[in-house]
Write a protein that holds these residues in place. Structure first.
Motif, PDB file in Angstrom:
ATOM      1  N   GLY A 168       0.786  -1.225   0.000  1.00  0.00           N
ATOM      2  CA  GLY A 168       0.000   0.000   0.000  1.00  0.00           C
ATOM      3  C   GLY A 168       0.814   1.269   0.000  1.00  0.00           C
ATOM      4  N   ALA A 169       2.117   1.179  -0.135  1.00  0.00           N
ATOM      5  CA  ALA A 169       2.945   2.386  -0.134  1.00  0.00           C
ATOM      6  C   ALA A 169       4.132   2.184  -1.055  1.00  0.00           C
ATOM      7  N   GLU A 170       4.535   3.269  -1.678  1.00  0.00           N
ATOM      8  CA  GLU A 170       5.705   3.240  -2.545  1.00  0.00           C
ATOM      9  C   GLU A 170       6.822   4.032  -1.868  1.00  0.00           C
ATOM     10  N   VAL A 171       7.864   3.338  -1.497  1.00  0.00           N
ATOM     11  CA  VAL A 171       8.975   3.971  -0.788  1.00  0.00           C
ATOM     12  C   VAL A 171      10.120   4.186  -1.769  1.00  0.00           C
ATOM     13  N   PRO A 172      10.652   5.413  -1.865  1.00  0.00           N
ATOM     14  CA  PRO A 172      11.760   5.657  -2.786  1.00  0.00           C
ATOM     15  C   PRO A 172      13.015   4.929  -2.323  1.00  0.00           C
ATOM     16  N   PRO A 173      13.924   4.618  -3.228  1.00  0.00           N
ATOM     17  CA  PRO A 173      15.171   3.947  -2.848  1.00  0.00           C
ATOM     18  C   PRO A 173      15.964   4.767  -1.834  1.00  0.00           C
ATOM     19  N   LEU A 174      16.606   4.082  -0.916  1.00  0.00           N
ATOM     20  CA  LEU A 174      17.358   4.720   0.152  1.00  0.00           C
ATOM     21  C   LEU A 174      18.791   4.218   0.171  1.00  0.00           C
ATOM     22  N   ASP A 175      19.665   5.019   0.754  1.00  0.00           N
ATOM     23  CA  ASP A 175      21.009   4.587   1.132  1.00  0.00           C
ATOM     24  C   ASP A 175      21.089   4.669   2.653  1.00  0.00           C
ATOM     25  N   ALA A 176      21.913   3.842   3.250  1.00  0.00           N
ATOM     26  CA  ALA A 176      22.005   3.846   4.710  1.00  0.00           C
ATOM     27  C   ALA A 176      23.392   3.407   5.149  1.00  0.00           C
ATOM     28  N   THR A 177      23.785   3.926   6.312  1.00  0.00           N
ATOM     29  CA  THR A 177      25.016   3.484   6.972  1.00  0.00           C
ATOM     30  C   THR A 177      24.671   3.142   8.409  1.00  0.00           C
ATOM     31  N   VAL A 178      24.983   1.926   8.822  1.00  0.00           N
ATOM     32  CA  VAL A 178      24.714   1.471  10.186  1.00  0.00           C
ATOM     33  C   VAL A 178      26.046   1.276  10.902  1.00  0.00           C
ATOM     34  N   THR A 179      26.206   1.969  12.022  1.00  0.00           N
ATOM     35  CA  THR A 179      27.388   1.792  12.861  1.00  0.00           C
ATOM     36  C   THR A 179      27.028   0.871  14.011  1.00  0.00           C
ATOM     37  N   LEU A 180      27.827  -0.170  14.199  1.00  0.00           N
ATOM     38  CA  LEU A 180      27.543  -1.169  15.222  1.00  0.00           C
ATOM     39  C   LEU A 180      28.478  -0.997  16.405  1.00  0.00           C
ATOM     40  N   ASN A 181      27.987  -1.311  17.603  1.00  0.00           N
ATOM     41  CA  ASN A 181      28.824  -1.218  18.788  1.00  0.00           C
ATOM     42  C   ASN A 181      29.578  -2.533  19.003  1.00  0.00           C
ATOM     43  N   PRO A 182      30.544  -2.551  19.917  1.00  0.00           N
ATOM     44  CA  PRO A 182      31.345  -3.772  20.115  1.00  0.00           C
ATOM     45  C   PRO A 182      30.524  -4.995  20.516  1.00  0.00           C
ATOM     46  N   GLN A 183      29.350  -4.783  21.094  1.00  0.00           N
ATOM     47  CA  GLN A 183      28.506  -5.909  21.492  1.00  0.00           C
ATOM     48  C   GLN A 183      27.655  -6.428  20.329  1.00  0.00           C
ATOM     49  N   GLY A 185      25.203  -4.705  18.749  1.00  0.00           N
ATOM     50  CA  GLY A 185      23.975  -3.949  18.538  1.00  0.00           C
ATOM     51  C   GLY A 185      24.249  -2.713  17.701  1.00  0.00           C
ATOM     52  N   TRP A 186      23.179  -2.069  17.206  1.00  0.00           N
ATOM     53  CA  TRP A 186      23.383  -0.891  16.378  1.00  0.00           C
ATOM     54  C   TRP A 186      23.549   0.345  17.234  1.00  0.00           C
ATOM     55  N   GLN A 187      24.467   1.200  16.828  1.00  0.00           N
ATOM     56  CA  GLN A 187      24.829   2.402  17.578  1.00  0.00           C
ATOM     57  C   GLN A 187      24.307   3.667  16.912  1.00  0.00           C
ATOM     58  N   LYS A 188      24.293   3.648  15.585  1.00  0.00           N
ATOM     59  CA  LYS A 188      23.799   4.815  14.848  1.00  0.00           C
ATOM     60  C   LYS A 188      23.343   4.372  13.462  1.00  0.00           C
ATOM     61  N   LEU A 189      22.245   4.963  12.993  1.00  0.00           N
ATOM     62  CA  LEU A 189      21.716   4.683  11.667  1.00  0.00           C
ATOM     63  C   LEU A 189      21.554   6.000  10.920  1.00  0.00           C
ATOM     64  N   VAL A 190      22.170   6.095   9.760  1.00  0.00           N
ATOM     65  CA  VAL A 190      22.033   7.281   8.917  1.00  0.00           C
ATOM     66  C   VAL A 190      21.321   6.874   7.642  1.00  0.00           C
ATOM     67  N   LEU A 191      20.155   7.476   7.387  1.00  0.00           N
ATOM     68  CA  LEU A 191      19.361   7.199   6.192  1.00  0.00           C
ATOM     69  C   LEU A 191      19.479   8.380   5.237  1.00  0.00           C
ATOM     70  N   ARG A 192      19.600   8.081   3.948  1.00  0.00           N
ATOM     71  CA  ARG A 192      19.735   9.141   2.951  1.00  0.00           C
ATOM     72  C   ARG A 192      18.858   8.829   1.745  1.00  0.00           C
ATOM     73  N   ASP A 193      18.195   9.871   1.251  1.00  0.00           N
ATOM     74  CA  ASP A 193      17.544   9.793  -0.045  1.00  0.00           C
ATOM     75  C   ASP A 193      17.929  11.057  -0.805  1.00  0.00           C
ATOM     76  N   GLU A 199      19.481  11.042  10.808  1.00  0.00           N
ATOM     77  CA  GLU A 199      20.359  10.269  11.687  1.00  0.00           C
ATOM     78  C   GLU A 199      19.546   9.783  12.881  1.00  0.00           C
ATOM     79  N   ILE A 200      19.600   8.490  13.139  1.00  0.00           N
ATOM     80  CA  ILE A 200      18.794   7.876  14.190  1.00  0.00           C
ATOM     81  C   ILE A 200      19.717   7.132  15.142  1.00  0.00           C
TER      82      ILE A 200
END
Length: 208
Positions: A168-183, A185-193, A199-200
């Motif tokens: 039901g939705a059209e999402v445009p293509p995205l780029d992303a960078t995920v930084t992971l912590n030593p354990q 888990g994810w530490q930071k998420l950067v989404l770009r279109d 930045e999340i």
């Protein structure tokens, strides 16, 4: 016979004079020939490695990645690239029981001991052409979170060409960078279109 003998002596004398004019024969450069041959053999071997598929290693890599994302993993092809720098390229990667995460290509820079260490550690893995089904979105955090037994450590995931399949939705293509912590888990998420960048960061206690 006397005439023949005289002609033979004259020919021998002429040969000696010719040899004297030419000087001593140059020695054959055996060392240069050997070195050149070895260099050509090394270049040929590297060229074979560059284009040789690594089908026999695919099951081990599938198992390693599967341990990390805690889901079945299938790899369509794998190739080792020596130039411009040592890299491992994975083609047509599928993750999940229903293969609801599909990746056209994954590129991994290989450090000096990456192939031989029991625990693989990589600064960055580049993923391109990523297709995510709607059902996979809810499990992305599980894919990122590493179990204690995982033998694959990644500091950063750089993703391009992400296509989300949302009903039901059209999402445009995205780029992303995920930084992971030593354990893991994810530490930071950067989404770009093409229009914006977001930045999340996870809430406290939600980053693994």
């Amino acid at each position: 016979e006397a005439v023949a003998a005289q002609r033979y002596l004259e020919d021998e004398e002429a040969s000696r004079h010719d040899a004297a004019r030419e000087g001593p024969r140059k020695p054959i450069p055996w060392m240069r020939i050997v070195v050149t041959t070895l260099v050509l053999l090394v270049i040929a071997a590297l060229a074979v490695i560059q284009v040789m598929p690594m089908t026999g290693f695919t099951p081990n890599v599938e198992k390693l990645v599967s341990e990390r994302v805690q889901a079945p993993v299938a790899i369509g092809g794998m190739r080792f690239n020596l130039f411009p720098s040592p890299q491992l390229k994975l083609d047509n990667v599928a993750i999940g029981q229903g293969q609801d995460v599909r990746i056209d290509a994954a590129l991994i820079d290989l450090g000096p001991g990456a192939l031989f260490d029991e625990r693989k550690q990589f600064d960055e893995i580049q993923l391109s052409g990523i297709k995510l089904d709607q059902d996979a979105l809810l499990r992305l955090n599980d894919f990122v979170q590493a179990p204690a037994s995982a033998r694959l450590d990644v500091q950063r995931l750089k993703m391009t060409g992400i296509k989300l399949s949302v009903q039901g939705a059209e999402v445009p293509p995205l780029d992303a960078t995920v930084t992971l912590n030593p354990q893991g888990g994810w530490q930071k998420l950067v989404l770009r279109d093409p229009k914006a960048t977001a930045e999340i960061t996870p809430l406290k206690g939600e980053d693994g």
